[in-house]
Design a protein around this motif. Structure first.
Motif, PDB file in Angstrom:
ATOM      1  N   ILE A 424      -9.479 -10.930  56.584  1.00  0.00           N
ATOM      2  CA  ILE A 424     -10.104 -11.733  57.641  1.00  0.00           C
ATOM      3  C   ILE A 424      -9.132 -12.807  58.121  1.00  0.00           C
ATOM      4  O   ILE A 424      -9.006 -13.062  59.329  1.00  0.00           O
ATOM      5  CB  ILE A 424     -11.415 -12.381  57.137  1.00  0.00           C
ATOM      6  N   TYR A 425      -8.409 -13.436  57.190  1.00  0.00           N
ATOM      7  CA  TYR A 425      -7.449 -14.488  57.556  1.00  0.00           C
ATOM      8  C   TYR A 425      -6.354 -13.923  58.459  1.00  0.00           C
ATOM      9  O   TYR A 425      -6.001 -14.532  59.480  1.00  0.00           O
ATOM     10  CB  TYR A 425      -6.833 -15.092  56.290  1.00  0.00           C
ATOM     11  N   PHE A 426      -5.808 -12.770  58.095  1.00  0.00           N
ATOM     12  CA  PHE A 426      -4.749 -12.171  58.913  1.00  0.00           C
ATOM     13  C   PHE A 426      -5.272 -11.831  60.310  1.00  0.00           C
ATOM     14  O   PHE A 426      -4.598 -12.075  61.314  1.00  0.00           O
ATOM     15  CB  PHE A 426      -4.200 -10.906  58.243  1.00  0.00           C
ATOM     16  N   MET A 427      -6.478 -11.268  60.390  1.00  0.00           N
ATOM     17  CA  MET A 427      -7.051 -10.916  61.690  1.00  0.00           C
ATOM     18  C   MET A 427      -7.239 -12.166  62.552  1.00  0.00           C
ATOM     19  O   MET A 427      -6.937 -12.166  63.754  1.00  0.00           O
ATOM     20  CB  MET A 427      -8.394 -10.209  61.491  1.00  0.00           C
ATOM     21  N   VAL A 428      -7.718 -13.240  61.944  1.00  0.00           N
ATOM     22  CA  VAL A 428      -7.932 -14.494  62.664  1.00  0.00           C
ATOM     23  C   VAL A 428      -6.603 -15.087  63.112  1.00  0.00           C
ATOM     24  O   VAL A 428      -6.450 -15.547  64.258  1.00  0.00           O
ATOM     25  CB  VAL A 428      -8.696 -15.481  61.750  1.00  0.00           C
ATOM     26  N   ASP A 429      -5.608 -15.078  62.240  1.00  0.00           N
ATOM     27  CA  ASP A 429      -4.300 -15.656  62.550  1.00  0.00           C
ATOM     28  C   ASP A 429      -3.612 -14.890  63.677  1.00  0.00           C
ATOM     29  O   ASP A 429      -3.047 -15.489  64.603  1.00  0.00           O
ATOM     30  CB  ASP A 429      -3.428 -15.649  61.293  1.00  0.00           C
ATOM     31  N   PHE A 430      -3.667 -13.577  63.623  1.00  0.00           N
ATOM     32  CA  PHE A 430      -3.022 -12.770  64.661  1.00  0.00           C
ATOM     33  C   PHE A 430      -3.732 -12.945  66.002  1.00  0.00           C
ATOM     34  O   PHE A 430      -3.090 -12.959  67.057  1.00  0.00           O
ATOM     35  CB  PHE A 430      -3.003 -11.295  64.263  1.00  0.00           C
ATOM     36  N   GLU A 431      -5.053 -13.075  65.975  1.00  0.00           N
ATOM     37  CA  GLU A 431      -5.806 -13.319  67.212  1.00  0.00           C
ATOM     38  C   GLU A 431      -5.394 -14.653  67.827  1.00  0.00           C
ATOM     39  O   GLU A 431      -5.182 -14.760  69.041  1.00  0.00           O
ATOM     40  CB  GLU A 431      -7.305 -13.314  66.911  1.00  0.00           C
ATOM     41  N   GLY A 638     -13.492  -7.264  60.626  1.00  0.00           N
ATOM     42  CA  GLY A 638     -13.585  -6.878  59.222  1.00  0.00           C
ATOM     43  C   GLY A 638     -13.094  -5.483  58.923  1.00  0.00           C
ATOM     44  O   GLY A 638     -13.255  -5.003  57.788  1.00  0.00           O
ATOM     45  N   ILE A 639     -12.471  -4.806  59.907  1.00  0.00           N
ATOM     46  CA  ILE A 639     -12.128  -3.389  59.740  1.00  0.00           C
ATOM     47  C   ILE A 639     -11.176  -3.161  58.576  1.00  0.00           C
ATOM     48  O   ILE A 639     -11.289  -2.166  57.847  1.00  0.00           O
ATOM     49  CB  ILE A 639     -11.529  -2.815  61.049  1.00  0.00           C
ATOM     50  N   ALA A 640     -10.240  -4.101  58.377  1.00  0.00           N
ATOM     51  CA  ALA A 640      -9.294  -3.924  57.274  1.00  0.00           C
ATOM     52  C   ALA A 640     -10.020  -3.969  55.931  1.00  0.00           C
ATOM     53  O   ALA A 640      -9.621  -3.294  54.969  1.00  0.00           O
ATOM     54  CB  ALA A 640      -8.219  -5.007  57.323  1.00  0.00           C
ATOM     55  N   ALA A 641     -11.116  -4.736  55.883  1.00  0.00           N
ATOM     56  CA  ALA A 641     -11.869  -4.839  54.634  1.00  0.00           C
ATOM     57  C   ALA A 641     -12.534  -3.520  54.262  1.00  0.00           C
ATOM     58  O   ALA A 641     -12.827  -3.279  53.091  1.00  0.00           O
ATOM     59  CB  ALA A 641     -12.928  -5.940  54.761  1.00  0.00           C
ATOM     60  N   PHE A 642     -12.765  -2.642  55.246  1.00  0.00           N
ATOM     61  CA  PHE A 642     -13.395  -1.359  54.951  1.00  0.00           C
ATOM     62  C   PHE A 642     -12.459  -0.432  54.165  1.00  0.00           C
ATOM     63  O   PHE A 642     -12.906   0.554  53.583  1.00  0.00           O
ATOM     64  CB  PHE A 642     -13.830  -0.676  56.253  1.00  0.00           C
ATOM     65  N   VAL A 674      -3.031  -4.669  53.502  1.00  0.00           N
ATOM     66  CA  VAL A 674      -4.046  -5.308  54.344  1.00  0.00           C
ATOM     67  C   VAL A 674      -3.383  -6.020  55.518  1.00  0.00           C
ATOM     68  O   VAL A 674      -3.870  -5.984  56.658  1.00  0.00           O
ATOM     69  CB  VAL A 674      -4.885  -6.283  53.494  1.00  0.00           C
ATOM     70  N   PHE A 675      -2.233  -6.661  55.248  1.00  0.00           N
ATOM     71  CA  PHE A 675      -1.475  -7.347  56.309  1.00  0.00           C
ATOM     72  C   PHE A 675      -1.039  -6.357  57.386  1.00  0.00           C
ATOM     73  O   PHE A 675      -1.205  -6.604  58.592  1.00  0.00           O
ATOM     74  CB  PHE A 675      -0.253  -8.036  55.686  1.00  0.00           C
ATOM     75  N   LEU A 676      -0.507  -5.222  56.978  1.00  0.00           N
ATOM     76  CA  LEU A 676      -0.030  -4.216  57.934  1.00  0.00           C
ATOM     77  C   LEU A 676      -1.190  -3.632  58.738  1.00  0.00           C
ATOM     78  O   LEU A 676      -1.058  -3.406  59.951  1.00  0.00           O
ATOM     79  CB  LEU A 676       0.714  -3.104  57.192  1.00  0.00           C
ATOM     80  N   LEU A 677      -2.311  -3.379  58.075  1.00  0.00           N
ATOM     81  CA  LEU A 677      -3.459  -2.820  58.789  1.00  0.00           C
ATOM     82  C   LEU A 677      -4.015  -3.839  59.789  1.00  0.00           C
ATOM     83  O   LEU A 677      -4.383  -3.474  60.919  1.00  0.00           O
ATOM     84  CB  LEU A 677      -4.547  -2.414  57.798  1.00  0.00           C
ATOM     85  N   SER A 678      -4.072  -5.105  59.409  1.00  0.00           N
ATOM     86  CA  SER A 678      -4.518  -6.152  60.331  1.00  0.00           C
ATOM     87  C   SER A 678      -3.582  -6.249  61.529  1.00  0.00           C
ATOM     88  O   SER A 678      -4.029  -6.411  62.676  1.00  0.00           O
ATOM     89  CB  SER A 678      -4.595  -7.507  59.608  1.00  0.00           C
ATOM     90  N   ALA A 679      -2.279  -6.146  61.264  1.00  0.00           N
ATOM     91  CA  ALA A 679      -1.302  -6.183  62.353  1.00  0.00           C
ATOM     92  C   ALA A 679      -1.489  -5.002  63.299  1.00  0.00           C
ATOM     93  O   ALA A 679      -1.380  -5.130  64.520  1.00  0.00           O
ATOM     94  CB  ALA A 679       0.115  -6.181  61.774  1.00  0.00           C
ATOM     95  N   ALA A 680      -1.800  -3.834  62.734  1.00  0.00           N
ATOM     96  CA  ALA A 680      -2.016  -2.642  63.563  1.00  0.00           C
ATOM     97  C   ALA A 680      -3.250  -2.811  64.441  1.00  0.00           C
ATOM     98  O   ALA A 680      -3.236  -2.459  65.627  1.00  0.00           O
ATOM     99  CB  ALA A 680      -2.169  -1.409  62.667  1.00  0.00           C
ATOM    100  N   VAL A 681      -4.322  -3.346  63.877  1.00  0.00           N
ATOM    101  CA  VAL A 681      -5.565  -3.510  64.638  1.00  0.00           C
ATOM    102  C   VAL A 681      -5.390  -4.547  65.742  1.00  0.00           C
ATOM    103  O   VAL A 681      -5.834  -4.348  66.879  1.00  0.00           O
ATOM    104  CB  VAL A 681      -6.724  -3.904  63.700  1.00  0.00           C
ATOM    105  N   GLN A 682      -4.717  -5.660  65.433  1.00  0.00           N
ATOM    106  CA  GLN A 682      -4.576  -6.745  66.402  1.00  0.00           C
ATOM    107  C   GLN A 682      -3.384  -6.554  67.340  1.00  0.00           C
ATOM    108  O   GLN A 682      -3.301  -7.220  68.381  1.00  0.00           O
ATOM    109  CB  GLN A 682      -4.435  -8.096  65.671  1.00  0.00           C
ATOM    110  N   GLY A 683      -2.442  -5.651  66.986  1.00  0.00           N
ATOM    111  CA  GLY A 683      -1.285  -5.452  67.858  1.00  0.00           C
ATOM    112  C   GLY A 683      -0.324  -6.627  67.849  1.00  0.00           C
ATOM    113  O   GLY A 683       0.293  -6.942  68.872  1.00  0.00           O
TER     114      GLY A 683
END
Length: 746
Positions: A424-431, A638-642, A674-683
């Motif tokens: 969640i932190y990575f997704m928020v930070d990248f956003e 939350g997709i990375a958490a899945f 998790v970091f890489l997956l968050s980066a992939a989702v957020q671009g």
């Protein structure tokens, strides 16, 4: 909420976080009625503290007070009283229909009908006490004697069911002022006591062994029918229709199963045999109520004592001081605060309301879209259910169901919780990075040194964790932590004297209503699964899928766990999924703890999974965004958490099963994954936007990190390094064509 007149070193952003939200159907009594209800709620919570710790007035003083129960109580009797007390408080506190107001008049005629229904309810209660006097006088009770059967059917069961059904239907259309009680609800409270009085009486005889047989007294089945209806009605009032509908589907399944095809077919059973067994430790009095009557209510009392000393306010202010300056600050505060509040808060939606009322407006203020602000809070608050030591009561049910010690479960939950909040932190930070957001200014935030001066407010939680790992029982550790919360409050402006302690007990009694009735309702579903054997047949279906692909079986188990959890509180969602899905996973060869964590994790994230996402809906109500859009956005965040449950399925070291080096390596590679997956989702990858083909490669690299093997980890890290090199050397445009420029070709 924000007081800018205070000095910088004492600036407080969060106030009132600890206040319990008031539901739209909760009654707000006048002074006199409030004192009565508050006293009853405090007595109810205090009774549990006394019963769980074996306190006895007679043992302490030698004085015998009539009608007080002997402590500690027999297990089934204690659970019956536990449920009956929650039903009585719940029906008094929560209305079954909209309140009277300017556009709705009070239905005074229906109030008179309600009082008329009180007569059969009181009569049934009196008959239950009469049965008790007959049995204590030497009458041998049985289910065959025609006289006993007549008395149970017509003197007890018929009046009880007439009053119960009549009062439930009447409560749907009867309107009273919000400050008043309603006669039908008082009738339902009396009916709950009539059910409890009869069952305690009969379960004290040899008839306790006749449940589920043709020899069981008919009154047992009639009391169980009334009790089931009462539980379903109160569940509708405090938790919505989703769980009620699912429970009705399972109840209907019992009686239509003989005519269903395939693995859904089950033997025929009469209503008397089924209901004579559903209100036992196989169903309503089973594992879910066992946990709610011990661990859950104890930790609700602990949370109420923490709230009385304003620990929730401190948690949120501490999170602001820690993370408010970073880009997208309020969003990261939501992540940290929700993790801290999750230690003491039992529900995802409750966590959203507690922290989101502050963080969501601030996220919108720094530039987040209202949909995104609500989604971030929903995703972060949902993670509080995975946060040790309390884990939204899920750990206690897991311990009860599996027999694995609670301390081992809480210890195993540390890395999954880290991975959830990291994602969640990575997704928020990248956003925030993509949108070019700033953090909050220093003059807008509490000062960290000032917050550190009050770090002693963590002492009760430290005592709880230390006591658990020193070998104390969960009940003793929780009681010590509760006492510590009261003592620590004397170091704050909110000192807990006798009045504050009674107020905390009152708050705990009211807070406990929802979770207790939800656990009882989940017990109905668990009982159906157990009595029909559908769980075992589902396990065989999973085994058949696993022959084709174990991954396919795990994905199917994931979907079932999420589906069962939609619209249900986490505790009930896990209890049901643990009965249906977990046994099948264990038969596949998955370790017991891993199987239950897999199911629990997905039962938790069902709160942010559309179309029915309770946490997202609660956040949308605060942010003003569309509920469905918010649930879709929270699912994306939350997709990375899945992916995390598949990580610890393939690598048990993530559940602390292995050597120290192995666990540390598993944690490190999982965080990178998790970091890489968050980066992939957020671009967004390491300081720049990533084009679509790099995002695909990032996702592939993340998936290689899931299995946890040395070779797959090396491939994942290698891919990530290659992507980083491409980004830094070739600098591809995220919105440009998928081409790599060639220079010097001539």
């Amino acid at each position: 909420m924000v007081d800018e007149t205070k000095a910088d070193d004492t600036l407080i952003l969060a106030e009132g976080v600890d206040e319990e939200p008031v539901e739209s159907n909760r009654r707000l009594f006048g002074p006199r009625l409030y004192l009565v209800v508050a006293a009853l709620a405090a007595i109810y919570a205090g009774f549990h503290i006394a019963a769980l710790n074996g306190l006895s007035i007679m043992r302490w003083t030698g004085i015998s007070i009539p009608f007080l129960p002997r402590l500690p109580m027999e297990t089934w009797n204690f659970r019956i009283v536990h449920v009956a007390g929650a039903l009585a408080l719940g029906f008094v506190m929560f209305a079954g229909a909209a309140f009277a107001g300017a556009d709705r008049r009070e239905t005074r005629a229906l109030e008179m009908v309600g009082w008329a229904l009180m007569l059969p309810a009181v009569f049934a209660l009196a008959v239950a006490f009469w049965f008790a006097t007959l049995i204590s006088g030497g009458v041998m009770w049985n289910g065959i004697d025609p006289v006993i059967r007549f008395r149970e059917t017509w003197l007890y069961g018929a009046p009880l069911l007439f009053a119960t059904v009549g009062a439930i239907v009447l409560s749907w259309i009867h309107r009273r002022d919000r400050s008043q009680t309603a006669a039908p609800d008082l009738v339902l409270a009396v009916c709950g006591f009539a059910v409890a009085a009869y069952l305690i009486t009969i379960f004290g005889t040899l008839m306790r062994n006749s449940t589920g047989t043709p020899f069981a007294p008919i009154g047992m089945s009639l009391a169980a029918v009334a009790g089931t209806l009462l539980i379903l009605e109160l569940t509708r009032r405090v938790a919505g229709m989703a769980l009620v509908v699912i429970a009705f589907v399972f109840l209907a399944y019992v009686f239509v199963a003989p005519w269903l095809p395939g693995f859904l077919e089950a033997p025929r059973v009469t209503w008397q045999r089924f209901f004579s067994q559903i209100y036992t430790d196989v169903g309503i009095l089973g594992p879910t109520t066992a946990v709610s009557s011990t661990y859950i209510i104890l930790f609700i009392i602990f949370a109420a004592f923490l709230q009385a000393s304003k620990v929730g306010d401190y948690f949120v202010n501490f999170a602001f001081a820690l993370a408010g300056r970073s880009r997208g600050g309020p969003a990261k505060v939501a992540v940290f605060a929700s993790g801290l509040m999750g230690m003491i808060n039992g529900t995802s939606a409750g966590n959203v309301v507690a922290t989101g009322s502050l963080t969501i407006p601030l996220m919108k203020k720094v530039g987040y879209h209202k949909k995104t602000a609500g989604a971030i809070e929903a995703a972060a608050s949902t993670g509080g259910q995975i946060m040790p030591p309390i884990m939204g009561a899920g750990a206690f049910i897991m311990a009860e169901v599996t027999g694995i010690p609670y301390t081992e479960i809480a210890f195993a939950a540390i890395i999954p919780a880290i991975l959830y909040f990291a994602s969640i932190y990575f997704m928020v930070d990248f956003e925030a990075a993509k949108l070019g957001m700033r953090g909050m200014r220093d003059d807008e935030l509490p000062k960290l040194p000032a917050m550190l001066k009050r770090v002693f407010l963590f002492i009760p939680i430290v005592i709880l964790i230390a006591a658990l790992f020193m070998g104390y029982s969960v009940i003793r550790a929780g009681t010590l932590a509760t006492a510590a919360a009261a003592m620590v409050s004397w170091l704050t402006p909110y000192r807990m004297g006798l009045r504050s302690i009674v107020k905390a007990l009152e708050l705990a009694g009211i807070m406990s209503i929802q979770i207790i009735v939800v656990c009882a309702c989940a017990g109905i579903i668990v009982g159906v699964i157990s009595l029909t054997g559908v769980g075992a047949r589902f396990s065989s279906l999973l085994l058949g899928l696993a022959e084709a692909s174990q991954l396919l079986a795990m994905v199917f188990a994931m979907l079932i766990a999420i589906l069962l959890g939609m619209g249900m509180p986490t505790t009930a969602a896990y209890a049901v999924a643990a009965s249906v899905v977990a046994p099948g996973l264990v038969q596949l060869g998955v370790p017991l703890l891993t199987a239950h964590f897999f199911v629990f994790y997905f039962a938790v994230v069902s709160a942010i999974t559309p179309p029915v996402a309770l946490a997202s809906y609660a956040a949308a109500g605060i942010s003003g965004a569309n509920a469905m859009e918010t649930s879709v956005a929270s699912f994306k965040i939350g997709i990375a958490a899945f992916i995390v449950p598949f990580m610890f399925f393939y690598n048990s070291a993530l559940l602390m099963d292995g050597g120290t080096i192995e666990i540390v390596r598993a944690l490190a590679t999982a965080v990178v994954g998790v970091f890489l997956l968050s980066a992939a989702v957020q671009g967004w990858f390491l300081g720049g936007r990533a084009p679509w083909y790099m995002r695909v490669l990032l996702a592939v690299a993340a998936l290689f990190m899931i299995e946890g093997g040395l070779l797959t980890d090396a491939i994942g890290v290698g891919l990530a390094a290659a992507i980083f090199a491409i980004q830094k050397v070739l600098r591809p445009r995220a919105d440009g064509p998928a081409t790599i420029p060639v220079r010097g070709a001539d």
